[in-house]
Design a protein around this motif. Structure first.
Motif, PDB file in Angstrom:
ATOM      1  N   PRO A 112       0.817  -1.219   0.000  1.00 61.88           N
ATOM      2  CA  PRO A 112       0.000   0.000   0.000  1.00 61.88           C
ATOM      3  C   PRO A 112       0.850   1.270   0.000  1.00 61.88           C
ATOM      4  N   LEU A 113       1.984   1.251   0.701  1.00 59.35           N
ATOM      5  CA  LEU A 113       2.857   2.420   0.739  1.00 59.35           C
ATOM      6  C   LEU A 113       3.370   2.759  -0.659  1.00 59.35           C
ATOM      7  N   SER A 114       3.852   1.769  -1.393  1.00 61.48           N
ATOM      8  CA  SER A 114       4.385   2.044  -2.730  1.00 61.48           C
ATOM      9  C   SER A 114       3.276   2.473  -3.686  1.00 61.48           C
ATOM     10  N   ARG A 115       2.095   1.884  -3.564  1.00 61.93           N
ATOM     11  CA  ARG A 115       0.981   2.271  -4.440  1.00 61.93           C
ATOM     12  C   ARG A 115       0.558   3.711  -4.191  1.00 61.93           C
ATOM     13  N   LEU A 116       0.466   4.089  -2.915  1.00 58.61           N
ATOM     14  CA  LEU A 116       0.058   5.449  -2.589  1.00 58.61           C
ATOM     15  C   LEU A 116       1.131   6.445  -3.014  1.00 58.61           C
ATOM     16  N   ARG A 117       2.384   6.137  -2.743  1.00 59.56           N
ATOM     17  CA  ARG A 117       3.467   7.043  -3.121  1.00 59.56           C
ATOM     18  C   ARG A 117       3.483   7.258  -4.632  1.00 59.56           C
ATOM     19  N   ASP A 118       3.321   6.179  -5.392  1.00 54.57           N
ATOM     20  CA  ASP A 118       3.274   6.298  -6.853  1.00 54.57           C
ATOM     21  C   ASP A 118       2.063   7.106  -7.313  1.00 54.57           C
ATOM     22  N   ALA A 119       0.914   6.875  -6.698  1.00 52.18           N
ATOM     23  CA  ALA A 119      -0.309   7.587  -7.095  1.00 52.18           C
ATOM     24  C   ALA A 119      -0.188   9.083  -6.835  1.00 52.18           C
ATOM     25  N   VAL A 120       0.445   9.440  -5.726  1.00 51.42           N
ATOM     26  CA  VAL A 120       0.603  10.853  -5.379  1.00 51.42           C
ATOM     27  C   VAL A 120       1.702  11.485  -6.221  1.00 51.42           C
ATOM     28  N   GLY A 121       2.676  10.687  -6.617  1.00 52.46           N
ATOM     29  CA  GLY A 121       3.754  11.195  -7.460  1.00 52.46           C
ATOM     30  C   GLY A 121       4.942  11.736  -6.696  1.00 52.46           C
ATOM     31  N   VAL A 122       5.152  11.248  -5.488  1.00 47.15           N
ATOM     32  CA  VAL A 122       6.333  11.668  -4.731  1.00 47.15           C
ATOM     33  C   VAL A 122       7.420  10.608  -4.866  1.00 47.15           C
ATOM     34  N   THR A 123       8.649  11.021  -4.723  1.00 46.99           N
ATOM     35  CA  THR A 123       9.771  10.089  -4.818  1.00 46.99           C
ATOM     36  C   THR A 123      10.146   9.578  -3.436  1.00 46.99           C
ATOM     37  N   THR A 124      10.896   8.502  -3.409  1.00 49.00           N
ATOM     38  CA  THR A 124      11.371   7.985  -2.122  1.00 49.00           C
ATOM     39  C   THR A 124      12.286   9.002  -1.456  1.00 49.00           C
ATOM     40  N   THR A 125      12.988   9.784  -2.243  1.00 51.95           N
ATOM     41  CA  THR A 125      13.870  10.820  -1.688  1.00 51.95           C
ATOM     42  C   THR A 125      13.062  11.874  -0.946  1.00 51.95           C
ATOM     43  N   GLU A 126      11.952  12.325  -1.547  1.00 52.07           N
ATOM     44  CA  GLU A 126      11.107  13.319  -0.888  1.00 52.07           C
ATOM     45  C   GLU A 126      10.542  12.776   0.424  1.00 52.07           C
ATOM     46  N   VAL A 127      10.070  11.531   0.384  1.00 51.47           N
ATOM     47  CA  VAL A 127       9.519  10.922   1.601  1.00 51.47           C
ATOM     48  C   VAL A 127      10.610  10.777   2.654  1.00 51.47           C
ATOM     49  N   SER A 128      11.775  10.326   2.246  1.00 47.21           N
ATOM     50  CA  SER A 128      12.847  10.074   3.212  1.00 47.21           C
ATOM     51  C   SER A 128      13.301  11.353   3.908  1.00 47.21           C
ATOM     52  N   LYS A 129      13.333  12.472   3.185  1.00 48.13           N
ATOM     53  CA  LYS A 129      13.744  13.739   3.799  1.00 48.13           C
ATOM     54  C   LYS A 129      12.781  14.167   4.897  1.00 48.13           C
ATOM     55  N   VAL A 130      11.485  14.004   4.645  1.00 43.62           N
ATOM     56  CA  VAL A 130      10.484  14.430   5.628  1.00 43.62           C
ATOM     57  C   VAL A 130      10.426  13.467   6.810  1.00 43.62           C
ATOM     58  N   ILE A 131      10.496  12.174   6.524  1.00 45.30           N
ATOM     59  CA  ILE A 131      10.355  11.156   7.568  1.00 45.30           C
ATOM     60  C   ILE A 131      11.621  11.026   8.397  1.00 45.30           C
ATOM     61  N   GLY A 132      12.774  11.272   7.789  1.00 41.06           N
ATOM     62  CA  GLY A 132      14.035  11.145   8.506  1.00 41.06           C
ATOM     63  C   GLY A 132      14.678   9.776   8.363  1.00 41.06           C
ATOM     64  N   LEU A 133      14.319   9.058   7.311  1.00 47.10           N
ATOM     65  CA  LEU A 133      14.956   7.774   6.993  1.00 47.10           C
ATOM     66  C   LEU A 133      15.713   7.925   5.689  1.00 47.10           C
TER      67      LEU A 133
ATOM     68  N   GLU B   2       6.889   4.328  15.455  1.00 51.77           N
ATOM     69  CA  GLU B   2       7.141   5.753  15.256  1.00 51.77           C
ATOM     70  C   GLU B   2       7.217   6.100  13.762  1.00 51.77           C
ATOM     71  N   THR B   3       7.927   5.257  12.997  1.00 40.96           N
ATOM     72  CA  THR B   3       8.046   5.494  11.563  1.00 40.96           C
ATOM     73  C   THR B   3       6.687   5.340  10.880  1.00 40.96           C
ATOM     74  N   ALA B   4       5.921   4.338  11.284  1.00 43.31           N
ATOM     75  CA  ALA B   4       4.589   4.141  10.708  1.00 43.31           C
ATOM     76  C   ALA B   4       3.724   5.368  10.970  1.00 43.31           C
ATOM     77  N   GLU B   5       3.803   5.910  12.173  1.00 45.81           N
ATOM     78  CA  GLU B   5       3.018   7.101  12.504  1.00 45.81           C
ATOM     79  C   GLU B   5       3.442   8.296  11.652  1.00 45.81           C
ATOM     80  N   LYS B   6       4.749   8.462  11.449  1.00 41.83           N
ATOM     81  CA  LYS B   6       5.239   9.561  10.610  1.00 41.83           C
ATOM     82  C   LYS B   6       4.749   9.416   9.170  1.00 41.83           C
ATOM     83  N   LEU B   7       4.757   8.200   8.652  1.00 39.76           N
ATOM     84  CA  LEU B   7       4.299   7.968   7.287  1.00 39.76           C
ATOM     85  C   LEU B   7       2.800   8.240   7.152  1.00 39.76           C
ATOM     86  N   VAL B   8       2.026   7.813   8.143  1.00 37.47           N
ATOM     87  CA  VAL B   8       0.580   8.074   8.116  1.00 37.47           C
ATOM     88  C   VAL B   8       0.330   9.576   8.128  1.00 37.47           C
TER      89      VAL B   8
END
Length: 129
Positions: free
Chosen positions: A39-60, A78-84
């Motif tokens: 579900p994470l990869s499907r949502l990220r692809d649908a929204v059009g964000v890159t793993t780099t963008e997500v990683s900068k905000v989440i801190g991973l 904690e990471t799951a909560e940040k992603l949600v």
């Protein structure tokens, strides 16, 4: 013959699902057909964000995001909560911690539209400056 006949219900269900398919196709990513996508990869692809963008905000780092998307690792609470929070509640901690339970999960089109709109408003240059 009553309306609860199994064959009749099967035909009705099939017609309903076929009628929904054209509406849902734009929101299904290319990975949605891949049984190993999460579900994470499907949502990220649908929204059009890159793993780099997500990683900068989440801190991973991007490798950890990739391993979460591929189902190789599970996030900490904690990471799951940040992603949600990052995805505005479009998916839950359960989608992240137990992705194998949601093999056919498709992002809600309304949630995707909100996230895309929020993302585009953040990336627009400020016209007042």
């Amino acid at each position: 013959m009553g309306t609860d006949h199994p064959a009749l219900l099967g035909i009705c269900f099939t017609r309903i699902m076929l009628a929904r398919k054209p509406f849902l196709e734009p929101f299904m990513s290319r990975k949605a057909e891949n049984p190993s996508s999460t579900p994470l990869s499907r949502l990220r692809d649908a929204v059009g964000v890159t793993t780099t963008e997500v990683s900068k905000v989440i801190g991973l780092n991007t490798g950890n995001i990739s391993r979460l998307e591929n189902g190789h690792n599970r996030p900490s609470p904690e990471t799951a909560e940040k992603l949600v929070q990052y995805f505005g509640g479009a998916l839950t901690e359960l989608h992240l911690i137990y992705p194998e339970r949601y093999p056919n999960w498709i992002p809600n089109p309304k949630d995707v539209a909100k996230l895309v709109a929020a993302r585009s408003s953040v990336h627009k240059p400020d016209s007042t400056s």
